[in-house]
Design an enzyme around this catalytic site. Structure first.
Site, PDB file in Angstrom:
ATOM      1  N   TYR A  28      -6.503  -5.066   0.367  1.00 22.94           N
ATOM      2  CA  TYR A  28      -7.044  -3.825   0.910  1.00 22.94           C
ATOM      3  C   TYR A  28      -6.001  -3.107   1.766  1.00 22.94           C
ATOM      4  CZ  TYR A  28      -9.777  -0.455   3.502  1.00 22.94           C
ATOM      5  OH  TYR A  28     -10.220   0.719   4.058  1.00 22.94           O
ATOM      6  N   SER A 110      -8.936   4.102  14.673  1.00 24.22           N
ATOM      7  CA  SER A 110      -9.619   4.596  13.482  1.00 24.22           C
ATOM      8  C   SER A 110     -11.122   4.715  13.703  1.00 24.22           C
ATOM      9  CB  SER A 110      -9.352   3.640  12.311  1.00 24.22           C
ATOM     10  OG  SER A 110     -10.157   3.963  11.194  1.00 24.22           O
ATOM     11  N   TYR A 133     -12.892  11.108  10.504  1.00 24.70           N
ATOM     12  CA  TYR A 133     -12.972  11.540   9.116  1.00 24.70           C
ATOM     13  C   TYR A 133     -13.888  12.758   8.987  1.00 24.70           C
ATOM     14  CZ  TYR A 133     -10.868   7.111   7.628  1.00 24.70           C
ATOM     15  OH  TYR A 133     -10.012   6.064   7.434  1.00 24.70           O
ATOM     16  N   THR A 159      -8.564  13.539   9.942  1.00 24.42           N
ATOM     17  CA  THR A 159      -8.092  13.228   8.591  1.00 24.42           C
ATOM     18  C   THR A 159      -8.764  14.148   7.577  1.00 24.42           C
ATOM     19  OG1 THR A 159      -7.674  10.920   9.166  1.00 24.42           O
ATOM     20  CG2 THR A 159      -7.928  11.434   6.833  1.00 24.42           C
ATOM     21  N   ARG A 168      -8.992   2.610  -5.811  1.00 24.22           N
ATOM     22  CA  ARG A 168      -8.021   1.564  -5.505  1.00 24.22           C
ATOM     23  C   ARG A 168      -8.343   0.342  -6.365  1.00 24.22           C
ATOM     24  NH1 ARG A 168      -8.990   2.862   0.935  1.00 24.22           N
ATOM     25  NH2 ARG A 168      -8.275   5.037   0.786  1.00 24.22           N
ATOM     26  N   LYS A 258      -4.287  15.392  10.039  1.00 24.24           N
ATOM     27  CA  LYS A 258      -3.589  14.342   9.299  1.00 24.24           C
ATOM     28  C   LYS A 258      -3.943  14.423   7.818  1.00 24.24           C
ATOM     29  CE  LYS A 258      -3.223   9.268   9.023  1.00 24.24           C
ATOM     30  NZ  LYS A 258      -3.833   9.076   7.689  1.00 24.24           N
ATOM     31  N   HIS A 283      -1.752   9.446   2.887  1.00 25.55           N
ATOM     32  CA  HIS A 283      -2.648   8.318   3.146  1.00 25.55           C
ATOM     33  C   HIS A 283      -2.029   6.996   2.688  1.00 25.55           C
ATOM     34  CE1 HIS A 283      -6.910   8.283   4.655  1.00 25.55           C
ATOM     35  NE2 HIS A 283      -6.776   6.999   4.368  1.00 25.55           N
ATOM     36  N   ARG A 286      -2.801   5.854  -0.835  1.00 27.24           N
ATOM     37  CA  ARG A 286      -4.107   5.235  -1.068  1.00 27.24           C
ATOM     38  C   ARG A 286      -5.156   6.223  -1.564  1.00 27.24           C
ATOM     39  NH1 ARG A 286      -4.945   0.446   1.314  1.00 27.24           N
ATOM     40  NH2 ARG A 286      -6.994   0.878   2.213  1.00 27.24           N
TER      41      ARG A 286
END
Length: 307
Positions: A28, A110, A133, A159, A168, A258, A283, A286
């Site tokens: 991850y 985060s 986010y 973000t 992913r 960001k 990112h 990702r």
């Protein structure tokens, strides 16, 4: 490579993490989206960059300090937000924030941290930054911003490149994005069982392993599956630059956007939001695979926005 290795490089630390962490967790944090071409190019871009070597300069006293948002830091760098850091080491976000404070660089917490805003604030004395986010539930987003402000966070790192979650492949193979059959669940459980050091330090010693900032939003979340479902439902793919006016209106501190990779987006950002800072970021490779490396995208954006 032995776990007794004395690490001296990023690759050394990566190898130690690979041996220490369950595969699901290592992949991850280590992986990117799709074929991971952008992830690879991010690394290759730094290899392509050549330093200008000058000689016969007095380097007996060197000061690498710089001022960012009115505060002097030891080097012109900051710790970027890392989701689930508390899954990799005991209360990982607190450890990282303390390390950043001791060294003298900014730390960014985060939204999807294991340790809550208040826990990190209690453990540190230097104000840290908070990352947010794009969330559909504006009420909960406002509440997170209020908590961060009350904890003394001077900077909101917003973000903007996660309107939808990137595919992913490693996570899908490891059963993080979909329901797993019993056989796969047993294989994952066996892999976790092979990491007694991680179990002792994190799984047992690092509790509670929930999403500290999202406890009210995802009260029953105990794993990546529950969080993934919440993310899928709450990321806002309809958000535009106009919506960032709402962020500006609800955040009293400085704003850093960001996730910009295009000079035109940088121009729009300066006109529509006038952020105090921009993070040129894909990112970590990702999200959208096939984009340029961030280091390659940086010069055009720097030219567009100036200081």
């Amino acid at each position: 490579m032995s776990l007794n290795l004395n690490p001296v490089s990023v690759s050394d630390y990566r190898e130690l993490a690979r041996k220490r962490l369950p595969t699901q967790l290592f992949d991850y944090i280590d992986g990117g989206s799709y074929a991971e071409a952008t992830l690879d190019d991010n690394v290759a871009a730094f290899r392509r960059l050549k330093l200008r070597q000058r000689v016969l300069r007095d380097v007996s006293s060197i000061d690498t300090g710089t001022e960012i948002f009115g505060r002097t830091w030891k080097i012109p760098a900051a710790l970027s937000p890392v989701g689930f850091a508390g899954m990799y080491a005991r209360r990982g976000e607190v450890q990282a924030a303390k390390a950043a404070e001791k060294f003298g660089v900014p730390f960014t917490l985060s939204t999807v941290s294991i340790c809550a805003i208040e826990e990190v604030a209690k453990a540190t004395t230097v104000p840290f930054w908070f990352q947010l986010y794009v969330i559909k539930d504006r009420g909960y987003a406002r509440a997170l911003m209020q908590r961060a402000h009350e904890a003394g966070c001077p900077v909101l790192v917003f973000t903007v490149d996660l309107a939808v979650l990137g595919a992913r492949y490693r996570d899908t193979r490891n059963g993080m994005n979909a329901a797993m059959p019993l056989g796969k669940k047993l294989k994952v459980a066996l892999d976790f069982a092979k990491r007694p050091g991680w179990i002792r330090d994190v799984a047992l010693g690092g509790k509670p392993l929930d999403f500290g900032n999202l406890r009210e939003a995802v009260p029953n979340a105990r794993g990546f599956g529950e969080f993934g479902a919440w993310v899928a439902q709450n990321l806002d793919p309809a958000m535009t630059w106009k919506d960032l006016e709402w962020v500006r209106a609800n955040w009293p501190g400085k704003i850093v956007i960001k996730g910009l990779m295009d000079r035109e987006d940088a121009r729009i950002a300066m006109a529509e939001v006038a952020p105090e800072g921009i993070v040129v970021s894909n990112h970590g490779g990702r999200q959208l695979d096939g984009t340029p490396a961030t280091l390659d995208a940086l010069p055009a954006i720097r030219e567009e926005v100036g200081d």
